[in-house]
Design a protein around this motif. Structure first.
Motif: not given
Length: 408
Positions: A196-208, A347-354
């Motif tokens: 059974v196939r399940v669609s793979v989600p598309r992941y967004k790449v965060g901005k630096g 605004p909108g910046v995430r810690l992971h963006d570092l």
């Protein structure tokens, strides 16, 4: 009964077939190999002689080809309960909690009563369709926690809150992994979830961030208790859990290196210090001069906190521990970063963006991609380059502007 007497006599070892007088159902049985390695008599049932004979022949062919019959019959719910018991000791706490949630909330309610051996791809396909269309609010009564005038599903107004594509994929992965274990133990002949196939989600790449934005963020963090954490994040690109799980013993100030080997995670309402995310995540990387200086200053402040806490201090050897030495609550880190972000007016910046910033800045400076991959500890270089491609918009614009177009 006259019809039964006209049936040809089966050879010795071919199994027997007869019709029960109690309900008229046909029964066949034969000696076959079981998953324990023993030869045992196993029955099959059907609505006609030909139906039972076909099932009996299939049973014997499988046995002859080395496909044994399970010694015990499990329901899907019984098998996954046993499988989870094994997973508790073999998987990280966060992974186990994810498995247990999906088994309890999705797999058992949807497939639990079905016999494990008779589970088919059609069953799994229908189950996954149900997962996609299932309203989580209806299933878990989320709106009962709200005031009565704000309720929806519990009063007949379905809010259609469906699982995300990522959640659907994860449920399928848990089902597939559990059935793979059953296949290895020869309880099923094949893993029907793989069909059974399940669609793979598309992941967004965060901005630096740009260099200017990173400086603004660090300037806003100066004087705060976790300033050193933000410096490490901006210069080494560590993940949240790796920052909170970093021990002093893995810092070699004299050799100017840091070894990434553990992480802090939340599972089942508790914080755990666990091994790094993957084998690729475990690495020793250089420690920049500015980072060394800030960490030495941070260690002096932590010694003052240790003295102030006295016997309350719990020594976990963590660089970024709480004020009493315990692992820092990730949500507290998130709240502190929000304040820093607001002070920096980003605004909108995430810690992971570092983390992404470190990757993009190194590549912009001409650092070879494989070196950047080693610093970021990405499992695949494609991940490294996708971050760069996503953040390097200015370079792409310059490249396009350099094309000499003729007058249009």
């Amino acid at each position: 009964m006259a019809e039964e007497k006209r049936r040809p006599r089966r050879a010795n070892g071919d199994g027997s077939i007869y019709q029960r007088s109690s309900d008229g159902r046909w029964v066949g049985s034969a000696y076959v190999y079981t998953s324990s390695g023993q030869i045992k008599r196993r029955p099959v049932y059907g609505s006609s002689y030909d139906d039972v004979r076909a099932k009996l022949d299939e049973l014997k062919v499988n046995s002859a080809n080395g496909i044994p019959v399970p010694d015990r019959s499990y329901s899907v719910a019984q098998w996954f309960e046993r499988w989870l018991t094994t997973m508790r000791s073999e998987r990280r706490p966060t992974t186990y909690v994810g498995y247990e949630n999906d088994v309890r909330l999705y797999i058992v309610p949807g497939l639990g009563k079905k016999p494990l051996r008779r589970l088919s791809a059609a069953h799994v396909r229908a189950f996954m369709a149900g997962v996609r269309e299932r309203c989580l609010c209806c299933a878990h009564a989320y709106d009962l926690r709200r005031p009565e005038d704000e309720r929806c599903c519990s009063v007949g107004r379905c809010c259609r809150r469906h699982p995300s594509q990522r959640q659907v994929q994860y449920v399928h992965a848990v089902l597939r992994n559990g059935l793979a274990a059953a296949e290895r133990e020869e309880l099923v002949t094949r893993n029907v979830a793989k069909l059974v196939r399940v669609s793979v989600p598309r992941y967004k790449v965060g901005k630096g961030l740009t260099v200017e934005q990173a400086h603004k963020l660090l300037d806003a963090a100066k004087g705060r208790r976790l300033y050193a954490l933000y410096v490490v994040a901006a210069t080494l690109g560590l993940r949240h859990g790796e920052l909170l799980g970093l021990p002093w013993r893995d810092l070699d100030i004299e050799r100017a290196t840091v070894t990434i080997a553990q992480t802090v995670q939340r599972a089942d309402g508790r914080l755990y210090i666990a091994e790094a995310k993957t084998e690729a995540s475990e690495a020793t990387i250089p420690l920049p001069k500015v980072t060394r200086r800030v960490l030495l200053e941070h260690r002096e402040r932590q010694e003052q906190e240790r003295t102030a806490a006295a016997e309350v201090w719990q020594d976990n050897d963590l660089v970024f521990a709480s004020t009493i030495g315990t692992p820092t609550e990730p949500r507290n880190l998130g709240r502190d970063f929000e304040k820093v972000r607001d002070l920096a007016v980003l605004p909108g910046v995430r810690l992971h963006d570092l983390r992404h910033t470190v990757v993009s800045l190194l590549l912009e400076q001409g650092t070879p991609p494989h070196v950047v991959q080693a610093i970021a500890r990405h499992a695949h270089i494609d991940v490294t380059m996708s971050i760069y491609a996503h953040t390097n918009l200015d370079a792409m614009r310059q490249a396009l502007d350099a094309i000499e177009w003729k007058e249009l």
